[in-house]
Design a protein around this motif. Structure first.
Motif, mmCIF file in Angstrom:
data_model
loop_
_atom_site.group_PDB
_atom_site.id
_atom_site.type_symbol
_atom_site.label_atom_id
_atom_site.label_comp_id
_atom_site.label_asym_id
_atom_site.label_seq_id
_atom_site.Cartn_x
_atom_site.Cartn_y
_atom_site.Cartn_z
ATOM 1 N N MET A 1 -4.400 -10.706 13.645
ATOM 2 C CA MET A 1 -2.969 -10.950 13.865
ATOM 3 C C MET A 1 -2.144 -10.779 12.586
ATOM 4 O O MET A 1 -0.921 -10.722 12.653
ATOM 5 C CB MET A 1 -2.754 -12.357 14.429
ATOM 6 C CG MET A 1 -3.331 -12.565 15.817
ATOM 7 S SD MET A 1 -2.568 -11.501 17.053
ATOM 8 C CE MET A 1 -0.962 -12.266 17.205
ATOM 9 N N GLU A 2 -2.814 -10.698 11.412
ATOM 10 C CA GLU A 2 -2.089 -10.519 10.151
ATOM 11 C C GLU A 2 -2.796 -9.471 9.293
ATOM 12 O O GLU A 2 -4.028 -9.478 9.186
ATOM 13 C CB GLU A 2 -2.003 -11.834 9.367
ATOM 14 C CG GLU A 2 -0.987 -12.817 9.914
ATOM 15 C CD GLU A 2 -0.794 -13.988 8.956
ATOM 16 O OE1 GLU A 2 -1.546 -14.087 7.957
ATOM 17 O OE2 GLU A 2 0.112 -14.804 9.224
ATOM 18 N N LEU A 3 -1.981 -8.602 8.722
ATOM 19 C CA LEU A 3 -2.491 -7.611 7.784
ATOM 20 C C LEU A 3 -1.763 -7.809 6.452
ATOM 21 O O LEU A 3 -0.540 -7.686 6.380
ATOM 22 C CB LEU A 3 -2.258 -6.194 8.301
ATOM 23 C CG LEU A 3 -2.757 -5.075 7.381
ATOM 24 C CD1 LEU A 3 -4.289 -5.094 7.311
ATOM 25 C CD2 LEU A 3 -2.262 -3.720 7.848
ATOM 26 N N LYS A 4 -2.543 -8.158 5.445
ATOM 27 C CA LYS A 4 -1.983 -8.322 4.108
ATOM 28 C C LYS A 4 -2.590 -7.262 3.194
ATOM 29 O O LYS A 4 -3.668 -6.725 3.471
ATOM 30 C CB LYS A 4 -2.279 -9.718 3.562
ATOM 31 C CG LYS A 4 -1.555 -10.832 4.310
ATOM 32 C CD LYS A 4 -1.811 -12.187 3.663
ATOM 33 C CE LYS A 4 -1.035 -13.271 4.383
ATOM 34 N NZ LYS A 4 -1.244 -14.607 3.778
ATOM 35 N N GLY A 5 -1.871 -6.961 2.132
ATOM 36 C CA GLY A 5 -2.368 -5.936 1.237
ATOM 37 C C GLY A 5 -1.640 -5.902 -0.082
ATOM 38 O O GLY A 5 -0.736 -6.691 -0.342
ATOM 39 N N THR A 6 -2.088 -4.961 -0.929
ATOM 40 C CA THR A 6 -1.487 -4.751 -2.244
ATOM 41 C C THR A 6 -0.586 -3.523 -2.176
ATOM 42 O O THR A 6 -0.987 -2.468 -1.664
ATOM 43 C CB THR A 6 -2.566 -4.547 -3.310
ATOM 44 O OG1 THR A 6 -3.449 -5.670 -3.322
ATOM 45 C CG2 THR A 6 -1.942 -4.376 -4.689
ATOM 46 N N VAL A 7 0.616 -3.688 -2.645
ATOM 47 C CA VAL A 7 1.614 -2.616 -2.582
ATOM 48 C C VAL A 7 1.814 -2.051 -3.989
ATOM 49 O O VAL A 7 2.080 -2.794 -4.941
ATOM 50 C CB VAL A 7 2.943 -3.136 -2.007
ATOM 51 C CG1 VAL A 7 4.019 -2.040 -2.071
ATOM 52 C CG2 VAL A 7 2.757 -3.618 -0.576
ATOM 53 N N PHE A 8 1.672 -0.712 -4.117
ATOM 54 C CA PHE A 8 1.882 -0.009 -5.384
ATOM 55 C C PHE A 8 3.170 0.794 -5.288
ATOM 56 O O PHE A 8 3.556 1.260 -4.206
ATOM 57 C CB PHE A 8 0.715 0.926 -5.676
ATOM 58 C CG PHE A 8 -0.593 0.222 -5.875
ATOM 59 C CD1 PHE A 8 -1.053 -0.076 -7.148
ATOM 60 C CD2 PHE A 8 -1.376 -0.145 -4.782
ATOM 61 C CE1 PHE A 8 -2.267 -0.711 -7.340
ATOM 62 C CE2 PHE A 8 -2.588 -0.792 -4.961
ATOM 63 C CZ PHE A 8 -3.040 -1.074 -6.241
ATOM 64 N N ALA A 9 3.779 1.013 -6.425
ATOM 65 C CA ALA A 9 4.994 1.825 -6.459
ATOM 66 C C ALA A 9 4.665 3.308 -6.283
ATOM 67 O O ALA A 9 5.461 4.074 -5.724
ATOM 68 C CB ALA A 9 5.754 1.605 -7.756
ATOM 69 N N GLN A 10 3.449 3.761 -6.733
ATOM 70 C CA GLN A 10 3.054 5.162 -6.596
ATOM 71 C C GLN A 10 1.541 5.250 -6.487
ATOM 72 O O GLN A 10 0.825 4.304 -6.818
ATOM 73 C CB GLN A 10 3.553 5.979 -7.773
ATOM 74 C CG GLN A 10 3.110 5.467 -9.132
ATOM 75 C CD GLN A 10 3.752 6.228 -10.268
ATOM 76 O OE1 GLN A 10 4.526 7.148 -10.050
ATOM 77 N NE2 GLN A 10 3.426 5.851 -11.494
ATOM 78 N N ASP A 11 1.058 6.393 -5.968
ATOM 79 C CA ASP A 11 -0.385 6.557 -5.826
ATOM 80 C C ASP A 11 -0.973 7.136 -7.120
ATOM 81 O O ASP A 11 -0.268 7.315 -8.120
ATOM 82 C CB ASP A 11 -0.693 7.439 -4.618
ATOM 83 C CG ASP A 11 -0.122 8.857 -4.759
ATOM 84 O OD1 ASP A 11 0.262 9.231 -5.883
ATOM 85 O OD2 ASP A 11 -0.048 9.571 -3.737
ATOM 86 N N PHE A 12 -2.296 7.411 -7.078
ATOM 87 C CA PHE A 12 -2.941 7.861 -8.308
ATOM 88 C C PHE A 12 -2.567 9.292 -8.681
ATOM 89 O O PHE A 12 -2.901 9.775 -9.747
ATOM 90 C CB PHE A 12 -4.467 7.727 -8.197
ATOM 91 C CG PHE A 12 -5.056 8.413 -6.998
ATOM 92 C CD1 PHE A 12 -5.402 9.745 -7.053
ATOM 93 C CD2 PHE A 12 -5.258 7.707 -5.816
ATOM 94 C CE1 PHE A 12 -5.952 10.376 -5.951
ATOM 95 C CE2 PHE A 12 -5.810 8.334 -4.712
ATOM 96 C CZ PHE A 12 -6.157 9.668 -4.769
#
Length: 397
Positions: free
Chosen positions: A41-52
């Motif tokens: 019911m919940e999806l949490k994650g790490t948010v980056f400004a840009q990819d590699f």
């Protein structure tokens, strides 16, 4: 290969979504940046400004990642936009961001009555124009007219099921039926949804029934617990006494099984008091019909019919359009002023000691003038109605 990576021939395949890392020992792994709760019911994650590759991470790219993971619900745009903005400003990844939520089930609403006649009485008193609370005033009791729509039954709703982020079905709880029957003087429509009054009177709503009573019963005294008892229709029956300072008003009749202290009783019909009137000159008993009591002391009584007292009238101000009858074994009229349009009868009138007793037989000119004006007003109203509706019978009109 290490965590989250498998090797097939000369290819390395990702086993989960995340950030690719190659450490100094040449171990290839994927750092998990999305975490789905066990309930899905919940999806949490790490948010980056840009990819590699240095390309900016956008809401669209996150949506595409969701679809690739099998998620069927859109991301939480507000939290995602805030996290992307903060990652871009601080050049630091934002961890533990709530990215998406499942759809929780919503239970159905229970069946209930939509009341068209509401009890608007105050529970603790009414505030006057000066900001003072009169704890005796509560407002009028809820009364209905014959054929009036009292209430409508609203069916229960089935509710809305939920969905997890992986589209799993979550059942809901439907609303429950409320069984309400039509009680005395209440008619239920053919579709079993509308309740109508079959008589004028007081609306009584109990746990499982609606009824209309022509009589409002007070189980005990009229005091601070009940406040004033005021009705637009029907009659009042008090199974106790009326304490000083309270008011009873109704277009029907009033019955009091106990005594009445310095209070104001106003009825369109008869007023019957099984005990006596024990007043200090401040109360008033006013009836459109007859007034009947065991005895009266320092009371003001006004009846358009007769005044009937079993024992004695002591220092009372009493006026009746008909007869004043004190007819018990100890019937006395002592003190006060008694006026009657037809006759006054008692075994003993006046006393050699104490207050003067005034007996007036016949109606005074002021009273006669008032009655003539009322009759004139009624005749004028009747002529106006006939001019608008016609002089035929009520059925023809």
């Amino acid at each position: 290969p290490e965590k989250g990576v498998t090797r097939v021939g000369d290819q390395f395949l990702a086993l989960r979504h995340g950030l690719v890392e190659l450490d100094s020992d040449q171990f290839l792994s994927i750092k998990e940046i999305f975490h789905l709760s066990p309930s899905q019911m919940e999806l949490k994650g790490t948010v980056f400004a840009q990819d590699f590759f240095g390309q900016p991470v956008t809401e669209l790219r996150v949506r595409q990642a969701f679809l690739a993971m099998g998620a069927t619900l859109p991301p939480c745009v507000l939290f995602l936009e805030r996290a992307l903005a903060e990652a871009g400003r601080s050049c630091q990844p934002q961890e533990g961001v709530l990215l998406a939520c499942g759809l929780n089930p919503r239970p159905g609403h229970d069946g209930h009555l939509d009341m068209h006649i509401r009890d608007k009485r105050a529970k603790a008193g009414i505030t006057d124009a000066h900001g003072r609370i009169d704890y005796r005033r509560r407002g009028r009791l809820p009364t209905v007219a014959k054929d009036a729509l009292i209430a409508t039954y609203i069916d229960p709703t089935p509710g809305h099921p939920g969905r997890t982020l992986l589209n799993a079905y979550i059942p809901t709880m439907p609303g429950r039926e409320k069984h309400v029957r039509a009680g005395a003087n209440v008619r239920l429509s053919q579709d079993k949804h509308s309740f109508y009054a079959q008589a004028d009177g007081l609306l009584i709503l109990q746990e499982s029934s609606l009824s209309v009573s022509e009589v409002y019963y007070v189980n005990g005294d009229v005091d601070m617990r009940t406040g004033h008892v005021e009705m637009e229709r029907g009659s009042i029956h008090v199974r106790g006494s009326v304490i000083a300072g309270f008011r009873l008003t109704c277009p029907g009749s009033i019955v009091v099984e106990g005594t009445v202290e310095d209070s104001r009783l106003t009825a369109g019909g008869d007023i019957e008091i099984a005990g006596g009137l024990v007043m200090g000159g401040k109360g008033l008993v006013q009836a459109g019909g007859n007034v009947i009591c065991l005895f009266a002391s320092k009371a003001r009584i006004d009846a358009e019919g007769d005044i009937s007292v079993v024992n004695e009238l002591i220092n009372c101000q009493a006026q009746a359009d008909g007869h004043v009858i004190v007819a018990g074994g100890n019937s006395k009229i002592i003190g006060g002023a008694i006026q009657a349009g037809e006759s006054i009868s008692a075994l003993e009138v006046g006393t050699a000691l104490g207050s003067r007793t005034i007996i007036h037989l016949g109606l005074d000119e002021g009273f006669i003038y008032k009655k003539n004006q009322e009759a004139l007003r009624l005749r004028t109203t009747l002529r106006d109605l006939e001019a608008k509706l016609g002089p035929g019978s009520s059925a023809a009109i």
